[in-house]
Design an enzyme around this catalytic site. Sequence first.
Site, PDB file in Angstrom:
ATOM      1  N   ASP A 159     -11.543 -20.274 -34.035  1.00  0.00           N
ATOM      2  CA  ASP A 159     -12.547 -19.692 -33.163  1.00  0.00           C
ATOM      3  C   ASP A 159     -13.886 -19.571 -33.890  1.00  0.00           C
ATOM      4  O   ASP A 159     -13.934 -19.199 -35.062  1.00  0.00           O
ATOM      5  CB  ASP A 159     -12.062 -18.303 -32.711  1.00  0.00           C
ATOM      6  CG  ASP A 159     -12.964 -17.658 -31.691  1.00  0.00           C
ATOM      7  OD1 ASP A 159     -13.082 -18.188 -30.577  1.00  0.00           O
ATOM      8  OD2 ASP A 159     -13.537 -16.595 -32.005  1.00  0.00           O
ATOM      9  N   GLU A 174     -13.914 -24.683 -33.131  1.00  0.00           N
ATOM     10  CA  GLU A 174     -14.829 -24.488 -32.011  1.00  0.00           C
ATOM     11  C   GLU A 174     -16.241 -24.312 -32.569  1.00  0.00           C
ATOM     12  O   GLU A 174     -16.507 -23.349 -33.284  1.00  0.00           O
ATOM     13  CB  GLU A 174     -14.454 -23.240 -31.215  1.00  0.00           C
ATOM     14  CG  GLU A 174     -15.425 -22.944 -30.085  1.00  0.00           C
ATOM     15  CD  GLU A 174     -15.401 -21.492 -29.622  1.00  0.00           C
ATOM     16  OE1 GLU A 174     -15.758 -21.233 -28.457  1.00  0.00           O
ATOM     17  OE2 GLU A 174     -15.031 -20.610 -30.428  1.00  0.00           O
TER      18      GLU A 174
END
Length: 550
Positions: free
Chosen positions: A214, A282
């Site tokens: 993330d 990401e």
Amino acid sequence: MSVQTLLQPERGLELSPEWWRGAVIYQIYPRSYQDSNGDGIGDLRGIVERLPYIASLGVDAIWISPFFTSPMKDFGYDVSDYCDVDPMFGALSDFDALVGMAHKLGIKVLIDLVLSHTSDQHPWFKESRASRDNARANWYVWSDAKPDGTPPNNWLSIFGGSAWAWDTTRCQYYLHNFLSSQPDLNFHEPAVQEELLNVARFWLERGVNGFRLDTINFYVHDYQLRNNPPLPPEQRNSTIAPAVNPYNYQEHIYDKNQPENLDFLRRFRAVLDTYGACAVGEVGDAQKGLEILGEYTSGGDKVQMCYAFEFLAADSPSAARISAVLHHLDHVAPDGWACWAFSNHDVPRHISRWDLSPAAARAYATLMMCLRGSVCLYQGEELGLPEAELCFEDLQDPYGIQFWPEFKGRDGCRTPMVWTGAVVNGGFSTALPWLPVAREHVGLAVDMQERAPDALLHHYRRVIAFRRAHRALTHGSLRDLHVSGDTLSFIREEAGEVMFCAFNLSHDPATLYLPDGHWVPVGQELNSSGPGEDGLVHLGPWQPCLVVKR
């Protein structure tokens, strides 16, 4: 307790280190996949129940969004214990059962690691905020106020307002790029990096095959805490709430994207290589996403793949737009590896975002499976689920609540999966779900599509199988990229297999010439057109042409 002391002795599966290249990864948002215990919230046992369905899609791996212990202020992206399962999702034994069953079915398991920040309920932060001289005092990003009491600089939170929150115990500000309950870890502190590497080792020892990382470009902040410069209005192209969120008014050159991040990623890659594991990052940056993707996936010593937000944007990708993205990627990341996604848990579902007809949905699915890179599919994408329309009273997402009604948040793409059309709550739960099951989804339930030969679900199975059957698509190069009107074409090539791919991305018929050579049609099950008697390819609306050279 140190993470290292919790590591389990059993190692995961031995896998080819290149399995991720060209892989199709299916994202599961666990709160909304399957409830196994009747509390209205999806859980790990529910995922185990549905693994045979996932295997039937033909995907290579699953990515499970966070299930760690958390106060759930941001639904698991605020971690209070990296090495345990939140009780609402089950227990570590349930996770072990999930990994075991997935591996038996030939499915790899990636889990979502949130390393840039923790919950303010994490024991690390509780200790850090207790004083300025304890063992973890430097584990988070602390700074004194300016002489006038204002925050140290102009950095903004993605969720609105300043990225700095005042702590009355330390009488200092702490950094939070997201919610104020999500303090940022200090990657300039070596002990922080080492403990996070131990977190990765903990889950790798339990058998996971890798991680989705993330906000991978948010790990390291500018040590001098310099102000971000303003971003010209014409460059404010964020994919999430661009018009109403002041975060999009800055060029984020100091609060993220720091060069020191590369050193940590090299250390992380060394851990991955020990286990034959992989990671997909990401990249959260609207202006330089592909450049960062290139940096982070080049050289074979950082993460294997990243995804940016080019195809998560609001505007449907025209042939010209896709060509521009691929040309730019080739320029800035010739040694990199992309992981493409049209939908995920943070943006409106692409069926609604791009206002796609059933034929267009099939065309874009086929196109995605022909691109160079790996692929992420989001749960329900294979069913063609549209964005759910929710009332303000139903919202759970703090982002949506903050910016309603101009921005409705992320709940519309997070509503429960629909399994059985004639069963209450679509077969997701026997209890009231945490988010309502969308009425418009029930008619698209899995059981109803299974019985319909022309359903989108079957198209996804066919196109995934087609991708896996052609090494040119999973591993090959991409060249001769060309746009003619609304038609995009390119050649994929690997190990002697040469495939010409063309896509009519419009409601109107199109005609094109094949490159020189003898071409044989493939992919007829995908409604692919081939050369006609006149030697031209005649494409109907939203029709592909897939041929291989003989």
